[in-house]
Design an enzyme around this catalytic site. Structure first.
Site, PDB file in Angstrom:
ATOM      1  N   GLY A   1       0.837  -1.207   0.000  1.00  0.00           N
ATOM      2  CA  GLY A   1       0.000   0.000   0.000  1.00  0.00           C
ATOM      3  C   GLY A   1       0.858   1.237   0.000  1.00  0.00           C
ATOM      4  CG  ASN A   2      -0.147   4.594  -1.709  1.00  0.00           C
ATOM      5  OD1 ASN A   2      -0.832   5.482  -1.210  1.00  0.00           O
ATOM      6  ND2 ASN A   2      -0.549   3.890  -2.764  1.00  0.00           N
TER       7      ASN A   2
END
Ligand code: C5P
Length: 412
Positions: A219-220
């Site tokens: 993810g980020n």
């Protein structure tokens, strides 16, 4: 109290704010709004209608604002109060604005201190409507709202949600933080028109996530805040807005926007392409995962397995949604975002050329800046080589700046 309000204006210029309160159950939320303004250092004068005092007492508003509370035009006549309050105001925010108060303001009446104040004022006037859906949708109210907007009064869209009792629908008052945020943007930007009426807008926001196994994902750090702020401004400029949202922080939903929730890049691609049908403007504000695991494991990957599959997750490239839209010649104005470090402007220019969008907003995210924060800044790069600096501001203020630039690109 949100810490957004601590930034009511970056210069911390104290304003004379009139908080008008009409007689609806949402009057209790006006107390929070008063706090938003006072804690940001502004001087607040609460002007309820007589009916509002059925819901919240004058003592509460006096204690919260530190100022006297009157409702009628015959109070403090020696000080010509019915004219003075409006003349001295830098901003008037009426929350809740009921159907009746909206009608009286539209008719130019001055039969209580609040309407007299509005009639005198030359400062921005922001209304946060609250009423039952039937009243909000009644042609009388629609006409009154249209009249006020034509005259430059900022009538915020109400939220869709739980109303008094058990019914739900359009007409729920926005939360105090949302109203304060919009009021701040109005004061700071000084422009608030229905300039996107009739336009269909698609905005991606947040971060996509790619599953490795049932427990882990790639993810980020995107919060979705800038994308949601862009949607909020577009809604209030009259656009029909769809947000395609990946993972985001808990954010207020822009009133009236359609939201499609997605997880992976390929889900986002599908949802953006579906929503792009007939769109006038597409803004890809989402932080999209460029790669995904080649295979999603159905069982949890274990440390130290013979094939060492956890430490060597093989990645494959995801589709580039933005480039796909450009390559397909989707007939919309397409705007991308680029979060860069080191030499952001140079990276941004190269990215705009590579992706072929109409415009690219470049952010410098070195040192953990921007992601999840309430403020932003950057450069807007146009296809023709133009560079516009977007000054530091709240994400709503930055969104208003981005929209001003996009509107200049639109046909007509
Ligand atoms: O290449 P980069 O990820 O930096 O590009 C950023 C811009 O491209 C953003 O507008 C983002 O939403 C979009 N993007 C995309 N599909 C990808 C990667 C990025 O649409 N796979």
């Amino acid at each position: 109290m949100s810490d957004q309000s601590a930034e009511m204006t970056p210069e911390h210029m104290p304003l004379n704010v009139v908080v008008g309160v009409a007689g609806g159950i949402a009057a209790y939320k006006a107390c929070h709004l008063v706090r938003e303004f006072t804690e940001a250092g502004h001087s607040v004068r609460v002007v309820p209608t007589p009916a509002a005092l059925n819901f919240v007492g004058a003592a509460t508003f006096e204690a919260l604002s530190g100022n006297p509370v009157d409702t009628g035009v015959f109070a403090k006549v020696d000080k010509v109060q019915h004219v003075r309050v409006g003349k001295e105001a830098d901003l008037i925010v009426i929350a809740p604005a009921t159907a009746d108060t909206i009608a009286r303001i539209a008719a130019g009446r001055a039969d209580d201190l609040l309407t007299a104040t509005v009639l005198v004022a030359t400062c921005p006037v922001v209304l946060a409507p609250a009423m039952h859906t039937e009243m909000w949708e009644n042609p009388a109210t629609r006409d009154n709202v249209a009249t006020l907007r034509r005259r430059g009064v900022i009538v915020l869209e109400p939220a869709h949600g739980r109303l008094t009792g058990t019914d739900t629908g359009a007409g729920r008052m926005l939360e105090a933080e949302q109203i304060a945020e919009m009021a701040r943007t109005v004061v700071k930007r000084g422009r608030f028109e229905r300039s996107l009426e009739g336009k269909k807008v698609v905005i991606s926001a947040g971060g996509t996530q790619e599953n490795i196994d049932p427990v882990r994902f790639i993810g980020n750090r995107s919060s979705g805040r800038q994308g949601f702020a862009l949607a909020d401004i577009a809604v209030h400029r009259g656009a029909d807005v769809t947000i395609v949202a990946g993972a985001t922080d808990e954010l207020f939903t822009p009133p009236g926007a359609n939201i499609v929730r997605v997880r992976s890049t390929r889900d986002m691609e599908q949802a953006v392409n579906d929503a792009a049908e007939g769109a006038d403007i597409i803004i890809m504000a989402a932080a999209v995962a460029d790669y995904r695991p080649e295979e999603e494991a159905t069982s949890k990957l274990k440390k130290g397995q013979a094939d060492d599959s956890l430490s060597t997750v093989k990645l494959v490239e995801n589709p580039d949604i933005l480039k796909g839209l450009v390559d397909k010649h989707v007939p919309a104005t397409i705007v991308g975002f680029a979060a860069e470090t080191d030499t952001p402007l140079e990276h941004g220019k190269a990215k705009l050329a590579r992706k072929g969008a109409d415009m690219l907003m470049v952010n410098d995210v070195s040192g953990g800046k921007v992601f999840g924060e309430k403020r932003n800044s950057g450069w807007l790069l146009a296809k023709d080589g133009g560079v516009e600096e977007i000054a530091d501001g709240t994400k709503h203020e930055v969104a208003a700046g981005i929209w001003d630039a996009i509107e200049k690109l639109l046909p007509n």
